[in-house]
Each structure stands twice: as C-alpha cells, then as structure tokens.
Write a protein that holds these residues in place. Sequence first.
Motif, mmCIF file in Angstrom:
data_model
loop_
_atom_site.group_PDB
_atom_site.id
_atom_site.type_symbol
_atom_site.label_atom_id
_atom_site.label_comp_id
_atom_site.label_asym_id
_atom_site.label_seq_id
_atom_site.Cartn_x
_atom_site.Cartn_y
_atom_site.Cartn_z
ATOM 1 N N GLY A 313 0.817 -1.201 0.000
ATOM 2 C CA GLY A 313 0.000 0.000 0.000
ATOM 3 C C GLY A 313 0.852 1.252 0.000
ATOM 4 N N GLU A 314 0.308 2.335 -0.548
ATOM 5 C CA GLU A 314 1.042 3.598 -0.581
ATOM 6 C C GLU A 314 1.255 4.128 0.839
ATOM 7 N N LYS A 315 2.427 4.676 1.044
ATOM 8 C CA LYS A 315 2.824 5.224 2.353
ATOM 9 C C LYS A 315 2.736 4.172 3.449
ATOM 10 N N ALA A 316 2.914 2.920 3.050
ATOM 11 C CA ALA A 316 2.837 1.833 4.034
ATOM 12 C C ALA A 316 4.073 1.829 4.921
ATOM 13 N N SER A 317 3.879 1.382 6.143
ATOM 14 C CA SER A 317 4.990 1.180 7.067
ATOM 15 C C SER A 317 5.197 -0.316 7.239
ATOM 16 N N LEU A 318 6.448 -0.730 7.254
ATOM 17 C CA LEU A 318 6.782 -2.143 7.391
ATOM 18 C C LEU A 318 7.136 -2.444 8.843
ATOM 19 N N ASP A 319 6.774 -3.635 9.293
ATOM 20 C CA ASP A 319 7.142 -4.092 10.632
ATOM 21 C C ASP A 319 8.475 -4.823 10.506
ATOM 22 N N PRO A 320 9.577 -4.236 10.991
ATOM 23 C CA PRO A 320 10.892 -4.860 10.821
ATOM 24 C C PRO A 320 10.960 -6.294 11.344
ATOM 25 N N ASN A 321 10.245 -6.565 12.441
ATOM 26 C CA ASN A 321 10.288 -7.906 13.028
ATOM 27 C C ASN A 321 9.597 -8.947 12.158
ATOM 28 N N ASN A 322 8.767 -8.486 11.221
ATOM 29 C CA ASN A 322 8.055 -9.413 10.351
ATOM 30 C C ASN A 322 8.743 -9.646 9.018
ATOM 31 N N ILE A 323 9.650 -8.751 8.625
ATOM 32 C CA ILE A 323 10.273 -8.913 7.305
ATOM 33 C C ILE A 323 11.671 -9.519 7.385
ATOM 34 N N ILE A 324 12.276 -9.547 8.578
ATOM 35 C CA ILE A 324 13.543 -10.269 8.746
ATOM 36 C C ILE A 324 13.493 -11.045 10.055
ATOM 37 N N ASP A 325 14.379 -12.023 10.182
ATOM 38 C CA ASP A 325 14.559 -12.740 11.444
ATOM 39 C C ASP A 325 15.757 -12.121 12.132
ATOM 40 N N ALA A 326 15.520 -11.373 13.200
ATOM 41 C CA ALA A 326 16.593 -10.649 13.876
ATOM 42 C C ALA A 326 17.474 -11.561 14.720
ATOM 43 N N LYS A 327 17.057 -12.810 14.941
ATOM 44 C CA LYS A 327 17.797 -13.693 15.835
ATOM 45 C C LYS A 327 18.753 -14.630 15.108
ATOM 46 N N LYS A 328 18.562 -14.804 13.813
ATOM 47 C CA LYS A 328 19.468 -15.693 13.084
ATOM 48 C C LYS A 328 19.484 -15.330 11.606
ATOM 49 N N VAL A 329 20.543 -15.764 10.944
ATOM 50 C CA VAL A 329 20.650 -15.633 9.489
ATOM 51 C C VAL A 329 20.658 -17.048 8.927
ATOM 52 N N GLU A 335 21.124 -28.140 -1.526
ATOM 53 C CA GLU A 335 21.688 -29.282 -0.805
ATOM 54 C C GLU A 335 21.941 -29.014 0.679
ATOM 55 N N ILE A 336 22.155 -27.752 1.049
ATOM 56 C CA ILE A 336 22.629 -27.452 2.405
ATOM 57 C C ILE A 336 21.855 -26.275 2.998
ATOM 58 N N LYS A 337 21.640 -26.350 4.291
ATOM 59 C CA LYS A 337 21.031 -25.240 5.027
ATOM 60 C C LYS A 337 21.982 -24.829 6.152
ATOM 61 N N ILE A 338 22.274 -23.539 6.241
ATOM 62 C CA ILE A 338 23.193 -23.018 7.250
ATOM 63 C C ILE A 338 22.474 -21.950 8.065
ATOM 64 N N ALA A 339 22.594 -22.027 9.378
ATOM 65 C CA ALA A 339 22.031 -20.993 10.250
ATOM 66 C C ALA A 339 23.131 -20.470 11.156
ATOM 67 N N VAL A 340 23.312 -19.167 11.187
ATOM 68 C CA VAL A 340 24.335 -18.548 12.034
ATOM 69 C C VAL A 340 23.715 -17.364 12.777
ATOM 70 N N SER A 341 24.354 -16.976 13.870
ATOM 71 C CA SER A 341 23.896 -15.789 14.587
ATOM 72 C C SER A 341 24.220 -14.567 13.745
ATOM 73 N N PRO A 342 23.376 -13.534 13.800
ATOM 74 C CA PRO A 342 23.627 -12.336 12.984
ATOM 75 C C PRO A 342 25.002 -11.715 13.234
ATOM 76 N N GLU A 343 25.511 -11.845 14.487
ATOM 77 C CA GLU A 343 26.811 -11.258 14.808
ATOM 78 C C GLU A 343 27.943 -11.892 14.014
ATOM 79 N N ASN A 344 27.752 -13.154 13.607
ATOM 80 C CA ASN A 344 28.810 -13.866 12.891
ATOM 81 C C ASN A 344 28.543 -14.017 11.403
ATOM 82 N N ALA A 345 27.466 -13.425 10.929
ATOM 83 C CA ALA A 345 27.112 -13.587 9.520
ATOM 84 C C ALA A 345 28.165 -12.993 8.594
ATOM 85 N N TYR A 346 28.892 -11.992 9.083
ATOM 86 C CA TYR A 346 29.898 -11.348 8.234
ATOM 87 C C TYR A 346 31.034 -12.304 7.868
ATOM 88 N N LEU A 347 31.201 -13.406 8.628
ATOM 89 C CA LEU A 347 32.278 -14.355 8.370
ATOM 90 C C LEU A 347 32.052 -15.169 7.099
#
Length: 376
Positions: A313-329, A335-347
């Motif tokens: 919608g126009e001028k819509a506001s997004l809920d940050p907690n709904n569009i990303i997972d703040a607790k993991k990446v 073939e593979i699934k990897i989950a890391v903490s956001p603090e270590n995602a840069y590695l």
Amino acid sequence: MIQRELSEIRRRWKSDRSAVANVYGCFVNANKEVISSFDSSLGLLSHDETEMYLGILKKTLSGALGKNLIDIEFETKQVTQGDEHALLMKLKKELLHDGEAREELYRKIISALSFEEECSYLILLAADAYDVPHGKHDSGDSFGDTEVFKYFLCCICPVRAAEAELGYSPESGDFHSCSTGQTVAPPELGFMFPTFDDRATNIYNALYYTRKPQELHQELIDALFKIQPPMSAPEQKNAFGSVMTGALDKECSFDVVQSVNEQIRNRILVHKEEKSREKLELSVGEVEQMLRDCGVDEEKAESFREECEKSFGEKASLDPNNIIDAKKVQIVTPEIKIAVSPENAYLIETKVIDGRKFLLIPADGGVEINGINVSV
C-alpha cells in the motif's frame, strides 16, 4: 498496544491479581452442535481449577505483537453504528453478565469458524476490571488517580480425546488401561476487547490472537469485526522477499541482502534498548535509501519502492520484526542449510572457484561433526 502494556495486562491473569469472577464457556462438537454451555463462578472452583482456566485465557495474550497478536482497528462508522462493535461494547459494559449477548457471540463464532481438521472446541470467555494506577511514590509504590479498565478475553481451544495409557488401579493393585477423557488444548484463536493503549481504554481497537501466524482465519475476523486485517507475518516476509528479488534482479546479491538485513536488525536492537513507547516501523523510503547506500542502481532502488507500495500500500509502514529474522541468518541452497547468529554472519563469504560458486566459512577455531572434533 506496546509490549509493556501487554505485559501489564498479562500479569493480572492470576487468581490473586485479577478481578475475574466468572468463566463462561460453550463446548461445540465437530458438527457445529453445542454440547453444553456453562457459567462457572471461580469462587466455587478449587485453586488449581481457577489457575487452569486463567492460564488458558492468558495464552490469548501470548506470542509476538504483529505476528501472533494483531491490531484490529475499527472505523469510526463501525464504532458509532456497527452491530458488531455494539455487541462487543455490550459484553464489555456488562462484564459478560448479559447471557443473550454471550449467546450471540457464540453463534457468530460457531457459524463462521472452520478448522482444516474437524474437531470439537471450547469457547471460553472471562472479563476483568482493572484499577489502573498512575504515578509512583519515591518508594516505588503506585499512587494517584485510577481509571477502571474493563475488558474481556475470548479464546477458542480445540478439545482432544486423550490417548489411553497404563494407569495404576488401587482396587486391583496393578495397572490397567485408562484415559483422562477429553482435554482442552491451548487456544488456537482469540481476542481481547477493548485494548489498553497508553494505559487507557481504546474502544476503537481489539487485539486478535492466532497461535499460527500463517493461519489468521479470515472467516472469523469477518464475522466478529467485519474488517480487512493487515497481512500476516509470513505474508509480509514473503512479499518483502519477492519485491527484493523481482525489483533488484541481479543486484539482489548476497552482500546487498546481508547489508539491508543488518541495518534493519540494528534498528530493532536500538528500539529495544531505548524502550520506546512507540511501535517500531520502517517506511518503504527508508529501505529504499538503505539499498542506495549499498550501491544499488538508482532505477532499481526506485523500482523496489514502487513494487513495495503495490504490495503493502502507498505510504505503508513495514514491521521490521516481520520482514527479517533478527535472531538468526539462514542461508539455504538446494543441498545445504546453514544458520548462524547475525553477529557472525559477516564471516560467510561468496567466491567463484574454477567457475563454480561457493560459500566460504572460516574454520580456524576448530570443527565438530556430530560432537566429534575433526581436523581440517
């Protein structure tokens, strides 16, 4: 409502804190037939039974705001003229004592509600009157004028047949098959009316609960509130991802998505640390600027904004907690699934080696496979 206000109301749902006098219920079978209706005075129940009833109702206020708990906002016309709002107000004013109003609410729920798996369910109702304190003494004790916040909770709980188990029989001195009969499961759906906004009554809003954010049960929302609710949390996340992929095309790279996610996550953390009373929202324009800051082409960043406005919608506001997972990446390949903490995602890095694309993960600190240290 914000989290602090929600927590303040949740704390009331204990036998020594609430002003709940009665619990009302309607037991419905899989054929939408009412098996029984009841009005139980908590004063006549045991302490354990009272805590069980209040504990079930309290779950209607559990989960995350914006995901499991969704704001239902009535239009002014509904508040002044709408039958659906008038019924809720009557139930609130009388603290659910009006039997005809309760029966009308039961009928609305029973006629509308449809579960994928046919099951019996229990509709539970209870009302509370809270003397809201304002201000504090130096000692920390509350004082000052109070407002009486009258509200009620409604929850819908599946009723399941318990499995037979071996149980001890005092008469025979051995063990035989026994069952606890039909038991009430935690609520699947429910709502609170009115809401507690700025620690005061807000008759323009209800707080709708769903245990599964991906299953809002629009048919129940239509019957009770006659409004179009916002997108569910999973729908918001999927829509945001689709817009990013479609609008940015090849510029929707690993680094760009990582950077945007990190910037949004930082907004969430700062908001939490500041303990702001305002709901955290993110404008489409702010995300567009994040993309520009990541080096995304001007045309594609603008395309993202346009597609976002079409979806949200126009001028819509997004809920940050709904569009990303703040607790993991989470990174997924076929073939593979990897989950890391956001603090270590840069590695994690991406690299093309001999024409093949790879995700590279540092292993300097050691590697374990199923708990066994291995050398690399």
